[in-house]
Scaffold this active site. Structure first.
Site, PDB file in Angstrom:
ATOM      1  N   HIS A 269      -3.415   1.382  -9.281  1.00 45.53           N
ATOM      2  CA  HIS A 269      -3.125   1.849 -10.665  1.00 45.53           C
ATOM      3  C   HIS A 269      -2.192   2.509 -11.261  1.00 45.53           C
ATOM      4  O   HIS A 269      -3.131   3.625 -12.088  1.00 45.53           O
ATOM      5  CB  HIS A 269      -4.546   1.422 -11.570  1.00 45.53           C
ATOM      6  N   ASP A 332     -11.002   1.431  -7.630  1.00 44.12           N
ATOM      7  CA  ASP A 332     -10.939   0.312  -7.306  1.00 44.12           C
ATOM      8  C   ASP A 332      -9.101  -0.323  -6.865  1.00 44.12           C
ATOM      9  O   ASP A 332      -7.711   0.055  -7.401  1.00 44.12           O
ATOM     10  CB  ASP A 332     -11.290  -0.381  -8.832  1.00 44.12           C
ATOM     11  N   GLU A 333      -9.493  -1.579  -6.071  1.00 39.49           N
ATOM     12  CA  GLU A 333      -8.200  -2.472  -6.451  1.00 39.49           C
ATOM     13  C   GLU A 333      -6.927  -1.646  -5.871  1.00 39.49           C
ATOM     14  O   GLU A 333      -5.940  -1.857  -7.021  1.00 39.49           O
ATOM     15  CB  GLU A 333      -7.623  -3.332  -7.677  1.00 39.49           C
ATOM     16  N   CYS A 334      -7.120  -1.022  -4.925  1.00 36.07           N
ATOM     17  CA  CYS A 334      -5.905  -0.366  -4.363  1.00 36.07           C
ATOM     18  C   CYS A 334      -5.346  -1.353  -3.545  1.00 36.07           C
ATOM     19  O   CYS A 334      -5.900  -0.515  -1.777  1.00 36.07           O
ATOM     20  CB  CYS A 334      -6.073   1.433  -3.648  1.00 36.07           C
ATOM     21  N   PRO A 335      -4.058  -1.696  -2.630  1.00 37.55           N
ATOM     22  CA  PRO A 335      -3.798  -2.173  -2.090  1.00 37.55           C
ATOM     23  C   PRO A 335      -3.046  -1.469  -0.454  1.00 37.55           C
ATOM     24  O   PRO A 335      -2.476  -0.262  -0.701  1.00 37.55           O
ATOM     25  CB  PRO A 335      -2.384  -3.249  -2.509  1.00 37.55           C
TER      26      PRO A 335
END
Length: 774
Positions: A269, A332-335
């Protein structure tokens, strides 16, 4: 707990005498959140709150003086009365004082007699919550005196961490709006304001050593329209808080005994930050502040030492602005797609000796390196980190507190590892989800369905944890992400009254909770919302309609209710109800196609219209049995949902759909006697990004005895491709007319998600709304 129903032994005539014939209204201590213990003093004289009442506080205590001034302003807002505030704690009036049981610093005692109202607590915060109870017990009425029944309230919060998160990164809200949000928190006894300040779509806090973060990172050139439609509004968008503005908000919250917890999300993000400092990314850019919603693949480069310096620089200034013990670092949500191909990241993995195992890839463990670096920096400066439950992946930083958002699983795992946990599951506490099934009448939302009743039903202590493990559950938090919330008026609409349900969850012990009682307390609470002109959602005042298939009568039975038992009128022909329509008095039994509408009629205005199209086929309201289980998370009303005559829309969380996961849909319909049919229709709901796929096959079989079945039709469907749209898929199986008493439908889900998908190899969900038989 004793229930307060009125003033025992004192008539309204007595009130009139006490107040020199001024009209008197009665306070009600059944507030939100519900106090733990309310003891009414029977036959005792009430305290009359009038213009001559004084509010007193301990001399020299500035926090208590502030508490007194708050109480005076609250009473002014509600009643129009101006109460004097003065130092000292002797005499008649409202006395604020320190004292009592220090075991719970936020507890308080509220004691009312004919001469005094005494609010005492071991800390100024405890007294503040006593003030909130007193404030909410007072009716909103101008030009009258208020009778406070004699009572003793002993109260304390169930959880020490009671939070609400506001995202200002997707859409920006100025200082006055943030202060108004804090006022809402104070009204609901919430003591943690989680402030989400950085995102792919905008960086919102000034960092003086990194000026480009706001000069560049706070501005996007335009914003996508709707749900990543590919169309853009063409309007530049931006905004950020200076450090002085942020400190002003911190002080404003502290006056109201609320701690501000900032979040700087890392290492994902971060595209807005990369737009400002492209050398911090794995590819070197160029990057732009993201114009669309979702999760960017471009994240901080974990192999770059400059990334570690950037984290230190940012957090170093954040802790100068925010005195909170906790700093939220996201996680969170770390590709990991860039890291997998980045030479620097792969060199870091090698240098650290990181090895993949059966649970985590090397790149997932690399994320733990970043989070641990941030934690060490903060710990060295006397602070602690909170992160979303993804920080469990690759190994948890040693002293981290976990905020569990993807359901409760992450929180349960963290508690078992003896880490503190804040429960914040999206399935109960994501206030950006729709509040109504009728999404056409709602402002655009991210999706989902989270009505007030479901919020209220949440129990934060997982039964799967031992009592010792449950001690690590420190609190509860609701979150509001703002992709689809461009105005603060809509923030209020999404938060209220769900924040009231949150307040009971956070404060009140579960044995005292009751949803119907809560609704009655909410009727009074919204009058306070009206005083402050909060734009609250009014779904709770709509008609609640329950549609239940009745296999004994072959009807769909409709039960209607309202929170205040007001008159409800309904129609069956699609016309809008009026007072000339049928008045609801008992459940309505429907046995044919119709458009059902209902509306509550009140002197203050009519409710919104509840509308449902009921479509009968030969299977509607017949007995149905599931041979394989419905997924518990999306069970709703269970297998009878497939024969209730109601179709679902694109939102699969409304209760019109049920799900099957890791097993087939296998159900038998009993028609009661032989019936002829030649067509079966099944509709599925596909949302590939949520792992919700179409069926791979459907078959129909018939039986005379319910045990021996003969297949009469079957179809197979190819695996879904990336290009298959997210939509409703209607599958109709036609066959030669047959007569049978029993019909079995078998639908197989996608057991292995294709390789093009992020969930490749995992089973998919199958959502179905109705089995139509003709």
């Amino acid at each position: 707990m004793k229930t307060l129903t009125g003033l025992a032994g004192l008539t309204m005539a007595g009130f009139m005498l006490l107040s020199c014939s001024t009209e008197v209204k009665e306070a009600n201590y059944q507030v939100i959140p519900l106090p733990q213990e309310i003891s009414v003093m029977d036959q005792a004289t009430p305290f009359i709150l009038s213009n001559g009442t004084k509010i007193m506080y301990p001399e020299g205590n500035e926090k208590m003086q502030k508490n007194a001034e708050f109480l005076a302003s609250y009473i002014k807002d509600l009643t129009g009365k101006t109460l004097a505030v003065q130092a000292g704690t002797d005499g008649k009036g409202i006395i604020l004082q320190l004292g009592g049981n220090a075991e719970n610093p936020e507890g308080y005692q509220l004691k009312v007699t004919g001469d005094q109202v005494v609010v005492s607590g071991p800390t100024e915060a405890g007294v503040f919550y006593g003030i909130q109870t007193l404030r909410k017990s007072i009716p909103a009425a101008q030009g009258v005196d208020i009778a406070l029944p004699a009572v003793e309230i002993n109260d304390y919060p169930r959880f020490s961490y009671r939070g609400a998160m506001l995202d200002v990164s997707r859409h920006f809200f100025p200082v006055d709006s943030v202060k108004r949000f804090i006022d809402m928190l104070a009204l609901h006894n919430i003591n943690r304001f989680h402030w989400h300040l950085s995102e792919d779509q905008g960086w919102r806090i000034e960092i003086k050593s990194r000026p480009e973060l706001t000069e560049i990172g706070s501005k996007r050139t335009e914003t996508v329209i709707g749900h990543n439609s590919g169309k853009y509004d063409g309007k530049p968008y931006g905004g950020f808080f200076t450090q002085e503005e942020a400190k002003e908000i911190v002080a404003y919250a502290a006056d109201r005994h609320i701690t501000v917890i900032p979040e700087i999300d890392m290492p994902g993000h971060m595209q807005a930050a990369l737009a400002a400092y492209p050398y911090l990314g794995c590819t070197g850019g160029p990057y732009e502040v993201w114009k669309q919603w979702g999760i960017s693949d471009d994240v901080l480069c974990a192999g770059n030492d400059e990334t570690l310096k950037f984290i230190d620089d940012v957090l170093g200034e954040i802790i100068q602005i925010f005195p909170s013990e906790y700093i939220h670092v996201g996680g969170d949500e770390c590709p990991k797609v860039r890291w997998a191909k980045c030479p620097k990241c792969q060199a870091r993995i090698k240098a650290l000796g990181i090895k993949a195992d059966k649970n985590h890839s090397a790149e997932e463990k690399l994320q733990s390196f970043i989070i641990s670096h941030a934690e060490k920096f903060l710990n060295d400066h006397g602070r602690q980190i909170i992160g979303w439950d993804e920080i469990l992946e690759g190994g948890l930083a040693p002293n981290a507190t976990v905020m569990s958002w993807r359901g409760e699983g992450g929180g349960i795992e963290a508690a078992k590892q003896k880490h503190d946990v804040i429960m914040s599951p999206n399935t109960y506490l994501y206030f950006d989800y729709y509040q109504s099934k009728d999404v056409e009448q709602e402002p655009e939302a991210i999706g989902g369905y989270l009505p007030l009743e479901r919020v209220y039903s949440y129990e934060p202590m997982p039964a799967s944890l031992t009592p010792e493990e449950q001690k690590y559950i420190k609190g509860v938090q609701a979150n509001l992400w703002t992709e689809y919330i461009p105005t603060f008026s809509q923030v209020e609409y999404m938060e209220l009254p769900r924040m009231a349900a949150l307040a009971d969850i956070q404060w009140t012990n579960p044995e005292h909770k009751d949803y119907q009682d809560f609704l009655q307390r909410l009727v009074r609470m919204v009058k306070i919302y009206d005083v402050y002109q909060y734009n609250y959602a009014k779904h709770v005042f709509d008609v609640t309609a329950r549609f239940e298939p009745n296999a004994e009568t072959g009807t769909v039975d409709v039960t209607l209710s309202t929170v205040d038992n007001c008159p409800v009128y309904y129609t069956l022909d699609g016309t809008d109800p009026t007072t000339a329509s049928q008045l609801y008095t008992e459940p309505v039994k429907i046995d044919t196609n119709c458009t059902f509408k209902a509306m509550a009629i009140r002197p203050t205005g009519n409710s919104r219209i509840v509308k449902e199209d009921i479509a009968f086929s030969k299977s509607t309201s017949k007995k149905i049995t599931a041979l394989q289980p419905v997924n518990k998370q999306y069970e709703f009303a269970g297998i009878s949902t497939l024969v209730d005559g109601l179709k679902g829309n694109r939102n699969y969380k409304t209760g019109r759909w049920i799900a099957f996961y890791k097993n087939d849909l296998e159900a038998v319909i009993d028609f009661g006697q032989p019936a002829e049919f030649s067509k079966v229709t099944l509709t599925t709901n596909v949302e590939k990004g949520d792992w919700v796929f179409d069926a791979r096959s459907i078959s129909v079989a018939v039986s005379e005895d319910g045990e021996n079945f003969k297949q009469v039709a079957s179809e197979e469907y190819p695996a879904m491709t990336l290009d298959n749209p997210n939509q409703l898929y209607e599958h109709t199986l036609s066959f030669e007319p047959v007569q049978a008493r029993y019909l079995k439908v078998l639908a197989k889900p996608e057991y292995s998600i294709p390789s093009w998908h992020g969930g490749k190899g995992n089973p998919a969900f199958l959502f179905v709304d109705e089995i139509t038989v003709d």
